[in-house]
Design an enzyme around this catalytic site. Structure first.
Site, PDB file in Angstrom:
ATOM      1  CG  ASP A 147       1.017  -2.834  -2.606  1.00 56.40           C
ATOM      2  OD1 ASP A 147      -0.043  -2.868  -3.115  1.00 56.40           O
ATOM      3  OD2 ASP A 147       2.159  -2.702  -3.042  1.00 56.40           O
ATOM      4  CD  GLU A 207      -4.444  -4.678 -10.263  1.00 55.08           C
ATOM      5  OE1 GLU A 207      -4.980  -3.903  -9.914  1.00 55.08           O
ATOM      6  OE2 GLU A 207      -3.324  -5.436  -9.464  1.00 55.08           O
TER       7      GLU A 207
END
Length: 280
Positions: A49, A187
């Site tokens: 995204d 992440e």
């Protein structure tokens, strides 16, 4: 819909077997030409995204819609004959309930031909992950720094810095494994956090701004090619500066058009290449 079918395609099961044996290589792609270029060099292509920021110039990923992800996912799946294609579920398309998540995730896979979906979240996504995987949808949870939670986190800040936070992240990763996740993306955490998570679960952990100890690494392709300059994260490495090459090529084209050096006879139909063409 034309999707490459390849018996040698990397699948979620293939990736699980690579844990602890072969480092997993992953990059992002949002369109068919890029997918074709990177396909044979990677094990996994994530249709992120991040397309909202990289392609559409949005400030965050929150404005990305399900239809956008399906369209870009279809384009990538058409260009990828080898790599496992994983598509991000956009904000608002899966958080309401496991049933909502299944409706949308199943459409993503049906309409694109991708092999799995990725979703962000913590413990609140465990039931959803279990619900999807029990119904045949491979799921990669995204933990640590979660861009869809940027408003809640107060910005893009490094996660899991202290022992308590690391312990919680490890527990979450184990819970996702138990819920049926085939892999985890981690992440923007401390290196120790990512290293510990990788060691504590038996499914592949893919890092981005995480640790060299992760089972694999992913970066945004535009970052490594020098095609996105709005924001360059610390963890990204630029391997080539295509922006300058593109700028040079466009400048040369503009100069040749303005000086009537282009086009010549060789670029025209029905004319001899010896014919001299003059601009009006």
């Amino acid at each position: 819909m034309s999707i490459h079918m390849n018996k040698n395609r990397v699948t979620p099961v293939t990736l699980q077997k690579m844990k602890g044996k072969t480092p997993i290589v992953a990059l992002t792609a949002y369109e068919k030409p890029m997918a074709e270029l990177i396909d044979l060099h990677v094990d996994m292509i994530i249709v992120g995204d991040s397309v909202g920021m990289v392609v559409y110039g949005q400030d965050s990923t929150l404005g990305v819609t399900l239809e956008m992800m399906i369209n870009h996912g279809l384009a990538v799946a058409r260009g990828a004959a080898h790599a496992c294609v994983i598509i991000d579920m956009p904000f608002g398309s899966y958080q309401e309930s496991p049933q909502q998540a299944f409706r949308h995730a199943s459409q993503v896979l049906i309409r694109t031909g991708a092999q799995a979906v990725k979703l962000e979240g913590g413990a609140e996504m465990l039931d959803t992950t279990r619900f999807l995987t029990q119904r045949g949808i491979p799921v990669m949870p995204h933990i640590g720094l979660m861009p869809q939670h940027v408003n809640q986190l107060g910005g893009f800040k490094t996660q899991a810095r202290d022992a308590t936070a690391i312990e919680a992240l490890v527990r979450l990763a184990k819970d996702f494994e138990q819920a049926g996740a085939f892999s985890i993306l981690i992440e923007g955490t401390s290196e120790l956090a990512a290293r510990t998570v990788t060691a504590e679960v038996s499914i592949p952990v893919i890092g981005i701004g995480a640790s060299p100890a992760c089972d694999g690494q992913v970066l945004v392709t535009e970052d490594i090619l020098g095609l996105f300059s709005d924001y360059t994260p610390k963890f990204a490495k630029r391997y080539i500066d295509l922006s300058s090459l593109i700028t040079h090529a466009c400048a040369e084209y503009a100069r040749e058009v303005r000086t009537a050096e282009f086009p010549t006879a060789e670029h025209c139909f029905g004319l001899s290449q010896t014919t001299k063409i003059t601009a009006d």
